[in-house]
Every structure is written in structure tokens, then in C-alpha cells.
Design a protein around this motif. Sequence first.
Motif, short mmCIF file in Angstrom:
data_model
loop_
_atom_site.label_atom_id
_atom_site.label_comp_id
_atom_site.label_asym_id
_atom_site.label_seq_id
_atom_site.Cartn_x
_atom_site.Cartn_y
_atom_site.Cartn_z
N GLY A 111 0.77 -1.17 0.07
CA GLY A 111 -0.06 -0.16 -0.02
C GLY A 111 0.76 1.19 -0.11
N PHE A 112 1.81 1.25 0.77
CA PHE A 112 2.92 2.42 0.74
C PHE A 112 3.43 2.64 -0.46
CE2 PHE A 112 7.09 4.06 1.41
CZ PHE A 112 6.84 5.29 1.81
N VAL A 113 3.91 1.57 -1.26
CA VAL A 113 4.75 1.75 -2.35
C VAL A 113 3.62 2.31 -3.58
CG1 VAL A 113 5.89 0.46 -4.31
CG2 VAL A 113 6.33 0.18 -2.18
N ILE A 114 2.48 1.63 -3.54
CA ILE A 114 1.48 2.01 -4.71
C ILE A 114 0.91 3.56 -4.37
CG2 ILE A 114 -0.95 1.75 -5.34
CD1 ILE A 114 -0.52 -1.59 -4.93
N GLY A 115 0.73 4.03 -2.96
CA GLY A 115 0.48 5.26 -2.62
C GLY A 115 1.63 6.15 -3.13
N MET A 116 2.90 5.87 -2.99
CA MET A 116 4.04 6.81 -3.53
C MET A 116 4.04 7.20 -4.94
SD MET A 116 5.37 8.02 -0.85
CE MET A 116 6.96 8.79 -1.77
N MET A 117 3.74 5.81 -5.52
CA MET A 117 3.63 5.90 -7.10
C MET A 117 2.67 6.65 -7.70
SD MET A 117 5.01 1.82 -7.85
CE MET A 117 3.73 1.60 -8.88
N VAL A 118 1.40 6.69 -6.98
CA VAL A 118 0.22 7.76 -7.42
C VAL A 118 0.77 9.12 -7.07
CG1 VAL A 118 -2.34 8.25 -6.73
CG2 VAL A 118 -1.61 5.91 -6.91
N LEU A 119 1.14 9.39 -5.81
CA LEU A 119 1.69 10.76 -5.39
C LEU A 119 2.39 11.22 -6.55
CD1 LEU A 119 1.27 12.77 -3.18
CD2 LEU A 119 3.29 11.86 -2.12
N VAL A 120 3.48 10.45 -6.66
CA VAL A 120 4.96 10.97 -7.69
C VAL A 120 4.08 11.07 -9.01
CG1 VAL A 120 6.71 10.20 -9.02
CG2 VAL A 120 6.65 9.92 -6.60
N GLY A 121 3.04 10.23 -9.55
CA GLY A 121 2.55 10.41 -10.66
C GLY A 121 1.65 11.90 -10.88
N ILE A 122 0.93 12.03 -9.72
CA ILE A 122 0.05 13.25 -9.67
C ILE A 122 1.03 14.68 -9.39
CG2 ILE A 122 -1.30 14.85 -8.05
CD1 ILE A 122 -2.57 12.08 -7.32
N VAL A 123 2.15 14.54 -8.92
CA VAL A 123 2.95 15.62 -8.77
C VAL A 123 3.89 15.90 -10.13
CG1 VAL A 123 5.14 16.60 -7.46
CG2 VAL A 123 3.08 15.24 -6.14
N LYS A 124 4.08 14.56 -10.43
CA LYS A 124 4.77 14.84 -12.12
C LYS A 124 4.06 15.54 -13.02
CE LYS A 124 6.73 11.93 -15.62
NZ LYS A 124 6.91 10.57 -15.95
N GLU A 125 2.75 15.34 -13.15
CA GLU A 125 2.10 16.00 -13.93
C GLU A 125 1.93 17.57 -13.68
OE1 GLU A 125 0.26 14.96 -16.90
OE2 GLU A 125 1.24 13.01 -16.38
N SER A 126 2.06 18.04 -12.45
CA SER A 126 1.76 19.44 -12.28
C SER A 126 3.20 20.19 -12.55
CB SER A 126 1.82 19.70 -10.87
OG SER A 126 2.83 19.28 -9.92
N GLY A 127 4.43 19.41 -12.94
CA GLY A 127 5.57 20.21 -13.23
C GLY A 127 6.49 20.53 -12.31
N VAL A 128 6.22 20.10 -10.95
CA VAL A 128 6.91 20.51 -9.66
C VAL A 128 8.55 19.87 -10.00
CG1 VAL A 128 7.32 20.11 -7.19
CG2 VAL A 128 4.88 20.54 -8.19
N PHE A 129 8.73 18.55 -10.37
CA PHE A 129 9.97 18.27 -10.53
C PHE A 129 10.85 19.08 -11.46
CE2 PHE A 129 7.81 14.17 -9.17
CZ PHE A 129 8.23 14.27 -7.59
N GLU A 130 10.08 19.35 -12.61
CA GLU A 130 11.13 19.98 -13.57
C GLU A 130 11.32 21.44 -13.03
OE1 GLU A 130 8.32 18.54 -14.47
OE2 GLU A 130 9.12 17.09 -15.82
N TYR A 131 10.44 22.19 -12.26
CA TYR A 131 10.67 23.31 -11.60
C TYR A 131 11.81 23.40 -10.80
CZ TYR A 131 9.92 27.68 -8.77
OH TYR A 131 10.38 28.72 -8.20
#
Length: 118
Positions: A71-91
Motif C-alpha cells: 500500500g505504501f509503494v502504490i501510494g507513493m507511485m500515485v503521489l509521484v504520478g500526480i506531482v509529476k503532471e504538475s511540473g514540480v520536479f522540472e521546476y
Amino acid sequence: MIHSSLTLASFISIIVVLTMYVFLAAEKINKVLVVGIASFLLVGAQVFKASGVSSQEGAFGFIANNLDVLGFVIGMMVLVGIVKESGVFEYIALLLVKKIKGNPQMLLFTLGYLTLFM
């Protein structure tokens, strides 16, 4: 001193997981397909077999005992997927490169601590 010997199932597991990582890194085949085939091979090779329990029951039992980690790993993958779409990592990456003025050694050092922080 800990003494352990690797069994045939251990070698099969190591080979399957390393091969899976090679295919995942190459990104030539769909990731879901690669992981599905690897799990099918591990169950088929009776890697999860315990005394009196079939390999499939052993695999499901292993998953059931580790649902918190799954559950932790799946939750982290979902969270990273959502944050990735926002462009935070590129910024953050662009901001970091600007702050250290493109120094590769400092970039490596800073990325390590940024990864630890995130």
C-alpha cells in the motif's frame, strides 16, 4: 556469524528479478507486461512454495502479510504520478541548476540531499 546457503529457488529469483530490471531499464516492453511475466515465472518456478502450501498460495500469503508495504509503494507511485503532471520536479530541477550555476560536482552533491529531503 550468519551462515546461509542459497537454494535453487534463490538463484531463480535472483535471475528473474535481474532480468526484469534489465527489461524495465531498457523500456522496450510495457512495464506491466514485464512485471506480470516475471511474477508468472516466479510462481511457475515454485519459488514461493512452502511446506504443505502451493506456490500460488504461498505468493498470496506473502502479499497478504506485506499489504502495508504494498500500500505504501502504490501510494507513493500515485503521489509521484500526480506531482509529476504538475511540473514540480522540472521546476525544482531548473531552480537547482540555476542556483549552483551548472557545476556538475555540486549538482551531484545537491541532488543527493534533495532526494533525501523529498
